[in-house]
Design a protein around this motif. Structure first.
Motif, short mmCIF file in Angstrom:
data_model
loop_
_atom_site.label_atom_id
_atom_site.label_comp_id
_atom_site.label_asym_id
_atom_site.label_seq_id
_atom_site.Cartn_x
_atom_site.Cartn_y
_atom_site.Cartn_z
N GLU A 18 -54.07 39.87 -50.76
CA GLU A 18 -53.82 38.95 -51.87
C GLU A 18 -52.38 39.04 -52.35
N VAL A 22 -54.94 26.72 -52.84
CA VAL A 22 -54.64 25.43 -53.50
C VAL A 22 -53.14 25.28 -53.71
N GLU A 23 -52.49 26.35 -54.16
CA GLU A 23 -51.05 26.29 -54.38
C GLU A 23 -50.31 25.98 -53.08
N SER A 42 -58.54 29.94 -45.97
CA SER A 42 -59.75 29.27 -46.46
C SER A 42 -61.01 29.87 -45.86
N ASN A 56 -50.93 22.39 -52.05
CA ASN A 56 -50.13 21.47 -52.87
C ASN A 56 -48.69 21.40 -52.39
N SER A 66 -49.53 36.05 -52.05
CA SER A 66 -48.83 35.63 -53.26
C SER A 66 -47.32 35.80 -53.09
N SER A 107 -58.90 31.28 -54.15
CA SER A 107 -58.71 29.86 -53.85
C SER A 107 -57.47 29.30 -54.53
N GLU A 108 -57.01 29.94 -55.65
CA GLU A 108 -55.81 29.45 -56.33
C GLU A 108 -54.59 29.50 -55.41
N LEU A 109 -54.50 30.57 -54.61
CA LEU A 109 -53.38 30.69 -53.68
C LEU A 109 -53.45 29.63 -52.59
#
Length: 147
Positions: free
Chosen positions: A127, A6-7, A105, A10, A131, A2-4
């Motif tokens: 992943e 979210v990034e 998502s 953003n 990234s 989820s960090e990716l």
């Protein structure tokens, strides 16, 4: 992962306002270098290519081998410098990346570990590829915001 997501979300929320406030987005500091509008167009092309790659990895029953694309010719054939306003390209960039966010998502945690093979035969995970896509975008956004 989820960090990716979210990034990327953003970036979608922050970048358009910053770019719209930039002067001289069509200006070329060097005839052999892309203008800021061409760099953003390149990021649209990259988003299209990578969205396709992400989907292929997710739907394939076998390991996918990714192929490259001629970035310079993609920018030339789209003629971002002459054919589009910054608002049009920003809308395209936003739409492509919102589509990628929705795709990412919805994937399951174990799908982040699906592997693919790069052109040089290096095996990486989904992943890693996502990234790398975001790092590539950040690299070019720094170019756009410099000067």
């Amino acid at each position: 992962m989820s960090e990716l997501v979210v990034e990327l979300r953003n970036l979608i929320n922050e970048v358009p306002n910053k770019i719209e406030s930039l002067p001289y987005v069509n200006e070329k500091t060097n005839p052999s270098k892309w203008s800021k509008i061409e760099i953003l167009g390149h990021l649209c092309d990259s988003g299209s290519i990578n969205h396709k790659r992400f989907v292929e990895i997710l739907i394939s029953n076998e390991q996918v081998t990714l192929s490259g694309y001629n970035q310079v010719l993609w920018v030339q054939v789209h003629n971002y410098q002459e054919s589009y306003s910054i608002k049009e390209i920003l809308n395209l960039w936003r739409s492509i990346n919102e589509r990628i966010v929705k795709l990412l998502s919805n994937i399951k945690e174990n799908q982040w570990n699906l592997s693919c093979k790069l052109e040089d035969q290096t095996i990486v995970t989904l992943e890693w590829l996502v990234s790398d896509y975001i790092q590539h975008m950040n690299h070019h956004l720094k170019q756009i915001f410099s000067d």
